[in-house]
Design an enzyme around this catalytic site. Structure first.
Site, PDB file in Angstrom:
ATOM      1  N   THR A 641       3.170  27.296 -25.293  1.00  0.00           N
ATOM      2  CA  THR A 641       4.371  27.355 -26.068  1.00  0.00           C
ATOM      3  C   THR A 641       5.530  26.497 -25.745  1.00  0.00           C
ATOM      4  O   THR A 641       6.224  26.065 -26.665  1.00  0.00           O
ATOM      5  CB  THR A 641       4.747  28.745 -25.720  1.00  0.00           C
ATOM      6  OG1 THR A 641       3.599  29.849 -25.660  1.00  0.00           O
ATOM      7  CG2 THR A 641       5.847  29.428 -26.557  1.00  0.00           C
ATOM      8  N   GLU A 660      -3.916  25.345 -16.104  1.00  0.00           N
ATOM      9  CA  GLU A 660      -4.438  26.466 -16.907  1.00  0.00           C
ATOM     10  C   GLU A 660      -5.820  26.854 -16.485  1.00  0.00           C
ATOM     11  O   GLU A 660      -6.586  25.670 -16.346  1.00  0.00           O
ATOM     12  CB  GLU A 660      -4.074  26.217 -18.295  1.00  0.00           C
ATOM     13  CG  GLU A 660      -4.531  27.642 -19.339  1.00  0.00           C
ATOM     14  CD  GLU A 660      -3.825  29.110 -18.744  1.00  0.00           C
ATOM     15  OE1 GLU A 660      -4.606  29.966 -18.481  1.00  0.00           O
ATOM     16  OE2 GLU A 660      -2.985  29.076 -18.512  1.00  0.00           O
ATOM     17  N   ASP A 682      -6.757  24.624 -11.773  1.00  0.00           N
ATOM     18  CA  ASP A 682      -5.998  25.703 -11.067  1.00  0.00           C
ATOM     19  C   ASP A 682      -4.819  25.294 -10.385  1.00  0.00           C
ATOM     20  O   ASP A 682      -4.742  24.157  -9.876  1.00  0.00           O
ATOM     21  CB  ASP A 682      -7.001  26.219 -10.225  1.00  0.00           C
ATOM     22  CG  ASP A 682      -6.495  27.611  -9.361  1.00  0.00           C
ATOM     23  OD1 ASP A 682      -5.210  27.944  -9.462  1.00  0.00           O
ATOM     24  OD2 ASP A 682      -7.366  28.327  -8.852  1.00  0.00           O
ATOM     25  N   ARG A 684      -3.529  26.199  -7.599  1.00  0.00           N
ATOM     26  CA  ARG A 684      -3.918  25.983  -6.036  1.00  0.00           C
ATOM     27  C   ARG A 684      -4.352  24.752  -5.906  1.00  0.00           C
ATOM     28  O   ARG A 684      -4.074  24.258  -4.558  1.00  0.00           O
ATOM     29  CB  ARG A 684      -4.631  27.126  -5.818  1.00  0.00           C
ATOM     30  CG  ARG A 684      -3.921  28.598  -5.883  1.00  0.00           C
ATOM     31  CD  ARG A 684      -4.652  29.598  -5.925  1.00  0.00           C
ATOM     32  NE  ARG A 684      -5.811  29.878  -6.771  1.00  0.00           N
ATOM     33  CZ  ARG A 684      -6.389  30.831  -6.832  1.00  0.00           C
ATOM     34  NH1 ARG A 684      -6.499  31.868  -6.093  1.00  0.00           N
ATOM     35  NH2 ARG A 684      -7.224  30.968  -7.770  1.00  0.00           N
ATOM     36  N   CYS A 706       1.701  38.717 -14.387  1.00  0.00           N
ATOM     37  CA  CYS A 706       2.473  39.808 -13.962  1.00  0.00           C
ATOM     38  C   CYS A 706       1.736  41.121 -13.728  1.00  0.00           C
ATOM     39  O   CYS A 706       2.267  42.312 -13.464  1.00  0.00           O
ATOM     40  CB  CYS A 706       3.463  40.265 -15.242  1.00  0.00           C
ATOM     41  SG  CYS A 706       2.758  40.749 -16.817  1.00  0.00           S
ATOM     42  N   ARG A 887      -0.062  37.285 -23.589  1.00  0.00           N
ATOM     43  CA  ARG A 887       0.164  36.553 -22.241  1.00  0.00           C
ATOM     44  C   ARG A 887       1.300  35.324 -22.716  1.00  0.00           C
ATOM     45  O   ARG A 887       1.709  34.945 -21.626  1.00  0.00           O
ATOM     46  CB  ARG A 887      -0.976  36.012 -21.827  1.00  0.00           C
ATOM     47  CG  ARG A 887      -2.196  37.197 -21.182  1.00  0.00           C
ATOM     48  CD  ARG A 887      -2.786  36.520 -20.023  1.00  0.00           C
ATOM     49  NE  ARG A 887      -3.898  35.527 -20.771  1.00  0.00           N
ATOM     50  CZ  ARG A 887      -5.004  35.832 -21.152  1.00  0.00           C
ATOM     51  NH1 ARG A 887      -5.536  36.934 -20.939  1.00  0.00           N
ATOM     52  NH2 ARG A 887      -5.954  35.040 -21.663  1.00  0.00           N
ATOM     53  N   SER A 888       1.517  35.345 -23.889  1.00  0.00           N
ATOM     54  CA  SER A 888       2.312  33.903 -24.260  1.00  0.00           C
ATOM     55  C   SER A 888       3.862  34.605 -24.137  1.00  0.00           C
ATOM     56  O   SER A 888       4.215  35.630 -24.030  1.00  0.00           O
ATOM     57  CB  SER A 888       1.914  33.656 -25.545  1.00  0.00           C
ATOM     58  OG  SER A 888       2.290  34.292 -26.631  1.00  0.00           O
ATOM     59  N   TRP A 889       4.737  33.567 -24.457  1.00  0.00           N
ATOM     60  CA  TRP A 889       6.079  33.619 -24.402  1.00  0.00           C
ATOM     61  C   TRP A 889       6.400  33.831 -26.135  1.00  0.00           C
ATOM     62  O   TRP A 889       5.906  33.307 -26.929  1.00  0.00           O
ATOM     63  CB  TRP A 889       6.752  32.550 -23.917  1.00  0.00           C
ATOM     64  CG  TRP A 889       6.707  32.300 -22.507  1.00  0.00           C
ATOM     65  CD1 TRP A 889       6.498  33.298 -21.536  1.00  0.00           C
ATOM     66  CD2 TRP A 889       7.063  31.194 -21.829  1.00  0.00           C
ATOM     67  NE1 TRP A 889       6.507  32.722 -20.177  1.00  0.00           N
ATOM     68  CE2 TRP A 889       6.948  31.453 -20.258  1.00  0.00           C
ATOM     69  CE3 TRP A 889       7.640  29.872 -22.079  1.00  0.00           C
ATOM     70  CZ2 TRP A 889       7.169  30.543 -19.434  1.00  0.00           C
ATOM     71  CZ3 TRP A 889       7.755  28.869 -21.014  1.00  0.00           C
ATOM     72  CH2 TRP A 889       7.381  29.301 -19.592  1.00  0.00           C
TER      73      TRP A 889
END
Length: 908
Positions: A641, A660, A682, A684, A706, A887-889
């Site tokens: 996005t 992602e 990832d 991490r 979230c 899950r997007s904005w």
């Protein structure tokens, strides 16, 4: 004794008589051996899934002539212990206990102890085939023949198990024994998904059953009293003898019809029985007054007290359930006994993490331990007379000492010392928190207080006020009598420690209610409505607005208290009912809507600064000739996005590095942006070395998952567990990407997450990012509700949200041709498929071809602001595309935030 199969029905009556006489001695010998065997053997043989009650054995008190029933002529006089049921089963009836020394004294219910179903006489076979034990003798048989008949009946019941296994082998439909009814389970309590109408029906049915039972008991008591007075001329409290109990329907000594009772006496006894009927007498423990732990879904084990239904003002609890009054808030719930534990199980039920995070839980622990210490006679040092801060510290120390005492097993008295005194076992004793808790309990508050309440100049109060529903009622009554200003009390809970104004209605609000409002104002249930009351962020029963474009709820308690008595019932009868936020009038009793509530609500979330931070560094705009393309690091990128918005704004993108892990999201980004995104896997696995290699970056954006932060999820793990910990990955990489000391180039960052998160999690995120968030709801620039928190240093993040001519503000603008929108805006679209349904009746939002329909994927893309078919890649299903969008904005919101970047970076 010869065995017979189903086809041995042609044997003559004479042959059967000879066979029975020849085997009579064998059967008597076998009966003696069977009486010596334990009765448990009979339980192990036969069908395990069906419990059958065998015919009763005659005792010395019953007539000796056996009552025989035929299948074609059932009469009241001929009915025996085994009347035929429609499905061929034996009717389950209780029988008198056989006397000691009788032939059946060693067996339970007269059932054989061993050898079940091995040898069966022919007449028993035919009897069982017809579903009932039938013999050829009439009711005029002699006493000796009665004994033989009893032995024949017992033998016929022996082979019932083996015959039962054969019956139905070709299918239940061809069997005399029909398929058993499915077992219906009932979950005790008031689950949130039970509608009010169904709950009222259950309560009414329970009430009718209780009243019916009370009347029957009253009539039976009257009959027993009249019989006892006629025999002995005095009142006897002892129970009647067992022979008078109506357990044997064939006994002529039992009156099956009660004697007539006067109307006055019947009414008096019925009223007395309804009031004096014992409560919680199901033999499962947890009587009135006991201190317990209770478990409700979404909550830790919570301390409470068993109370009578009379205290709740509702109906009696069903069998196997208890009314529990919770410590801390004083509310009531129906809890099944399987979800209850005694308070003595403190070590296993006490949850330290909840105690550290939730003030209400700390208050509940303090209150229940106050009661426990009072009952056990355990003394703890009381709070000293000092100011409020010292009082709070003293309470904290006292609470710690009581918890250590509880964890040690409530010594020296132990669990026995926690039993309620006799006066608290009275179901009609009004016992509230302020009556059976020491006064110091009201002094407890979660330290440190956010804002010290005003102190009286005349005297220092030793303890804080006791806040409950009665306190709020008293204060509201004073407001109605013009003795107090409504702005001086918290209209949510009744506290006098007002710290700010209620953002929606005229009245005050305390700090605790402010925290609840911040958490729950944008929390929605599966039906799209608010989870809690708009006024108090609580409520056991809420009224939902009938306006399709409104999603607010109001609890019955607040409506009746602030609007007026009976206002809730009037609202229930009104259909559709417009709530107090979207109604034409602005004043409803004491509930007065603020005229500027939209701006107040926005400022309420914008200025909820529990912590003060230095303002972010402001970068001056870069001259046009010195602007360069932007370099972006996008963490938890989703469907790109950020890159889409930067392109729409015309900002040149030099490099776009995205982290992602979702394969579908990566596919959408690669296809729609022609491979201009560099995916690094990832988050991490990204190190500081990678940041230095790919950088420097001008913009770092991201929004961690979230799931474990949203309070909508009852199994959330919080910021420090599960996916909540991914926020610290964003914080780590943001720290690595910041410019070095002395580098004054513009550097911007943005972090997004849900509004419905815990206050403590929000405070911790703000402390790490050293910034307070702004709340932006996409409903101002799109056709969907989507409230989100944004942390960052982008210029003008606090400016008002303004829509453009290209923004589609109504759902109708997002639909395809020939489709009609039933709502102007839709609720928040999530990854769940049922989030498309709207309103309390769960309607689909679109009407097409005279039928309701869901939103198509292209229409959902327009709602979010994406180009049509943006997610239509790699043959993804509709649900997969909805998960990506959920899950997007929201594109218009990100465009609003990114627009000032045009002053700093090169544009096309």
């Amino acid at each position: 004794m010869p065995s017979s199969g189903p086809g041995d029905t042609s044997i003559s009556s004479l042959e059967r008589e000879d066979d029975r006489k020849e085997g009579e001695e064998q059967e008597e010998n076998r009966g003696k051996e069977e009486r010596q065997e334990p009765s448990a053997t009979a339980r192990k043989v036969g069908r395990p899934g069906r419990k059958r009650k065998h015919p009763p054995v005659e005792s010395s008190d019953t007539p000796k002539d056996p009552a025989v029933t035929t299948k074609s002529q059932p009469t009241a006089q001929d009915s025996g212990p085994s009347d035929l049921l429609p499905n061929g089963d034996l009717e389950k009836r209780s029988e008198p206990q056989p006397e000691e020394g009788s032939p059946a004294a060693g067996q339970k219910g007269g059932a054989p102890a061993e050898g079940e179903g091995t040898e069966t006489p022919p007449e028993a076979s035919r009897a069982v085939e017809n579903g009932c034990c039938v013999t050829k003798e009439g009711r005029g048989a002699s006493a000796g023949e009665g004994k033989e008949q009893k032995q024949t009946n017992i033998e016929s019941m022996k082979m019932e198990g083996s015959r039962g296994r054969l019956r139905g082998g070709l299918g239940w439909e061809s069997s005399l024994r029909q398929r058993p009814m499915p077992r219906l389970t009932f979950q005790a309590g008031d689950p949130y998904y039970i509608s009010k109408r169904k709950r009222d029906e259950w309560l009414a049915r329970w009430k009718r059953e209780a009243e019916k039972k009370a009347k029957v008991i009253a009539v039976m008591n009257a009959v027993e009293e009249s019989q006892a007075s006629g025999e002995s001329q005095k009142v006897e409290e002892a129970s009647p003898p067992a022979v008078q109990q109506p357990t044997d329907p064939a006994s002529p000594t039992v009156a099956t019809t009660p004697e007539p009772v006067g109307a006055d006496a019947g009414d008096k006894n019925a009223t007395k029985a309804a009031d004096d009927e014992p409560e919680y007498e199901d033999g499962r423990g947890f009587g009135i007054g006991e201190l317990v732990w209770g478990k409700l879904r979404g909550f830790s084990w919570w301390p409470g007290r068993i109370v009578s239904w009379w205290m709740t003002g509702r109906s009696r609890a069903a069998e196997g359930t208890r009314w529990v009054m919770w410590f801390g808030d004083g509310k009531f719930s129906v809890v099944c006994v399987e979800k209850l534990m005694p308070l003595s199980s403190f070590c296993s039920a006490f949850h330290q993490a909840t105690y550290n995070k939730q003030p209400m839980y700390r208050k509940a622990i303090y209150e229940v331990l106050q009661v426990a210490s009072s009952r056990a006679g355990k003394l703890f040092p009381a709070c000293h007379d000092s100011d409020e801060s010292d009082t709070g510290k003293a309470v904290e120390v006292q609470n710690k000492q009581m918890i250590e005492w509880a964890l040690g097993g409530f010594q020296p008295s132990g669990p026995k010392g926690l039993e309620p005194p006799e006066e608290e076992k009275n179901p009609y004793k009004e016992v509230y928190t302020d009556m059976w808790v020491e006064p110091e309990a009201a002094a407890y508050a979660p330290p440190p207080p956010a804002k010290k309440p005003r102190k009286s100049t005349t005297e220092k109060p030793k303890v804080k006020e006791i806040i409950d529903e009665r306190t709020r009622e008293r204060l509201v009554y004073e407001v109605r009598q013009k003795c107090r200003n409504i702005e001086d009390i918290c209209i949510s809970c009744g506290s006098l420690n007002v710290t700010l104004e209620h953002p929606l209605f005229i009245g005050g609000m305390c700090q605790n209610c402010k925290n609840c409002f911040l958490e729950c104002a944008y929390q929605y249930d599966d039906d799209g409505y608010q989870s809690y009351c708009t006024i108090c962020c609580g409520g056991r029963e809420v009224l939902m607005c009938g306006n399709n474009n409104c999603c607010r709820c109001f609890c019955v308690e607040c409506v009746d208290l602030l609007v007026g008595p009976g206002a809730a019932q009037a609202a229930i009868k009104e259909d559709p009912w417009n709530c107090y936020m979207c109604g034409h009038k602005g004043t409803y009793g004491l509930l007065r809507r603020r005229e500027d509530w939209p701006s107040r609500l926005q400022m309420f979330f914008a200025n909820n600064h529990d912590q003060e931070f230095d303002p972010p560094k402001v970068y001056p705009p870069v001259p046009a000739e010195k602007r360069k393309p932007i370099r972006v690091l996008s963490l938890f990128d989703g469907i790109a996005t950020g890159l889409l918005v930067l392109k729409d704004l015309g900002i040149q993108v030099d490099r776009y590095i995205a982290s992602e892990v979702c394969e579908d999201s990566i596919t959408v980004g690669m296809v729609r942006h022609q491979g201009k995104i560099m995916y690094v896997g990832d988050v991490r696995s990204v190190t500081q070395k990678h940041i230095q290699e790919w950088g420097p970056f001008d913009l770092v954006i991201g929004g961690s998952p979230c799931n474990d932060l949203s309070i909508v999820n009852p199994a959330r793990k919080g910021l420090y567990e599960g996916t909540g910990r991914l926020f610290f990955e964003f914080y780590r990489l943001l720290h690595d990407a910041r410019p070095k000391e002395g580098d004054d180039r513009p550097f911007f960052w943005l972090f997004e997450n849900v509004v419905a998160m815990g206050v403590s999690d929000k405070r911790d995120i703000s402390r790490f990012l050293e910034s307070n968030p702004v709340m932006i709801d996409a409903k101002e620039v799109s056709a969907a509700h989507r409230a989100r928190y944004f942390w960052g240093n982008l210029p003008g993040m606090n400016r008002p949200l303004a829509s453009t001519v290209n923004d589609k503000l109504e759902l109708q603008e997002c639909l395809e041709h020939g489709r009609i929108a039933k709502f102007s805006k839709v609720r928040t679209i999530t990854t769940r498929s049922n989030s498309i349904k709207q309103g309390k009746d769960q309607h689909f939002p679109v009407f097409m071809n005279e039928k309701e329909d869901i939103l198509w994927c292209t229409e959902m893309e327009r709602v979010f602001g994406f180009p049509v078919h943006y997610t239509d890649v790699s043959n993804m299903s509709r649900l997969a595309r909805q998960r990506l969008l959920g899950r997007s904005w929201s594109v218009p919101v990100i465009r609003h935030l990114f627009a000032p970047l045009k002053e700093y970076f090169a544009c096309v």
